[in-house]
Structures are given as C-alpha cells and as structure tokens.
Design an enzyme around this catalytic site. Structure first.
Site, short mmCIF file in Angstrom:
data_model
loop_
_atom_site.label_atom_id
_atom_site.label_comp_id
_atom_site.label_asym_id
_atom_site.label_seq_id
_atom_site.Cartn_x
_atom_site.Cartn_y
_atom_site.Cartn_z
N ILE A 80 -8.55 2.70 -5.44
CA ILE A 80 -9.16 1.77 -6.38
C ILE A 80 -10.60 2.21 -6.66
CG2 ILE A 80 -9.76 -0.64 -6.87
CD1 ILE A 80 -6.80 -0.23 -6.52
N TYR A 85 -1.57 -0.79 10.45
CA TYR A 85 -1.63 -0.99 9.00
C TYR A 85 -0.44 -0.32 8.33
CZ TYR A 85 -3.54 -0.98 4.25
OH TYR A 85 -3.72 -1.17 2.90
N SER A 141 0.84 -1.19 0.00
CA SER A 141 0.00 0.00 0.00
C SER A 141 0.88 1.24 0.00
CB SER A 141 -0.91 0.01 1.23
OG SER A 141 -1.55 1.26 1.38
N LYS A 181 2.60 -2.44 6.46
CA LYS A 181 2.88 -2.26 5.03
C LYS A 181 4.32 -1.81 4.80
CE LYS A 181 -1.04 -3.59 3.40
NZ LYS A 181 -1.11 -4.87 2.67
#
Length: 201
Positions: free
Chosen positions: A130, A97, A84, A101
C-alpha cells in the site's frame, strides 16, 4: 448517520455485548467488513505474537460472524474479510501472521459454503503493498522494478473492491480470495531476483 462503538476484539465477552446491542438497535446488516490488525510494537516473543495475532486476525472475525448470525442470515449480508498476500507468500511478518491470514481464507470459504443457502456471501480481499506518505527511495525504486503495474496500491484502489464485494453488483461472487497487488505475485522469486540484478547492470 454513524454509530461508533469501541471494542477490544480480543475479548469474547466484549464482542458478545456488542452483538447484543447491535441486534437490538438495527434490523439489517448489509455488509460485515473485518479489517482489524494487531498492534505488534510491544510484543517481544513468538508466543505473544501467536496469541495476539490469532485472537485478532482469525478468532475475532469468527466470533463476530457467529454472534451476529441471526441478522446475517436474515439480511443476506456480504462478509468481506481483509487478508494478505502473506497467506501464500512469506515476508518479514511473524510466523503467526502468515498462519492467521491463511486460516482466514479457509474461515471465509467455510462461511461462504455453509451460509450460501441464506444468500450470504463471504470473500477475502488480499492487498499487496500500500502506498504510504513515507516510502524510502530505495524501496520506491524496487517497487517500480518488481510490481508489474509499477507502483504500490492507493487506498482507494483497495476500497473500490471492498465496496464492490459489499454491493449487489457482486451478488454471484462468494468464497473468493481476490488479490489487489499490482501483479507482484505473478512472478516467482528467481524472476524477481533476476529483475533486480538486471536493473543494476
């Protein structure tokens, strides 16, 4: 032909069991693509976030690689981990998170460096935003301002890179962190704020 196997990637014994079955059933592993993500909807505190995300996002890919090491070395496997842009930039995601990553990038580089002598390659694909069916008009408007290519990525645009890195066409690419973000991370934060302000004048 598809061989489907359900597994909880948070559990070490389940990964080991899967690896043993895989090694008996298959003689070759062309590509190992890791893209599991934690289900954060039911998690309420930072410590739970930390344990859950670390187990899924960084420990699990390491365990898959280590337990499948014999066939990875033999097959000259291409390893592709889905990372990410949050490995370098801060967003609404929880602390763990971002840390996971960033760690995944180092994990991938480690294997690229140590497995290169077996012609095993390891790379990271870092998607940006996305495109999804439900995108609020306000966010859609901001995307056109902030993303140099004006729109979030289509899933196919991410998959195309994954397929490329999994193929022999990328046989001399390893240890790379490749962003697919439409260029949004090419601007610093003051520049992004300036673009928003100008769009409202």
């Amino acid at each position: 032909k598809l061989f489907l196997y359900s597994i909880d990637v948070r559990k070490i014994l389940e990964i080991k069991k899967f690896a043993n079955i895989f090694l008996k059933k298959f003689k070759k592993l062309d590509a190992l693509i890791f893209c599991a993500k934690s289900n954060l909807n039911k998690i309420k505190n930072t410590q739970q976030y930390w344990d859950e995300i670390m187990d899924v996002s960084i420990k699990a890919p390491m365990l898959f690689i280590e337990n499948l090491k014999p066939i990875i070395m033999k097959s000259k496997t291409s390893i592709v981990n889905i990372g990410s842009t949050n490995s370098s930039f801060i967003s609404h995601q929880p602390l763990a998170y971002h840390v996971a990553k960033a760690g995944l990038n180092q994990l991938t580089k480690y294997y690229a460096n140590n497995f290169g002598k077996y012609n095993v390659r390891a790379n990271v694909v870092e998607p940006g935003l996305i495109k999804r069916k439900k995108i609020k008009k306000k966010i859609s408007y901001l995307n056109k301002i902030l993303i140099p290519l004006k729109n979030p990525a289509e899933f196919k645009q991410i998959c195309d890179l994954i397929f490329f890195l999994s193929s022999e066409k990328s046989s001399y690419i390893t240890g790379e962190i490749i962003r697919v973000d439409g260029g949004i991370t090419t601007s610093d934060h003051p520049d992004l704020v300036s673009k928003i302000i100008k769009s409202k004048i």
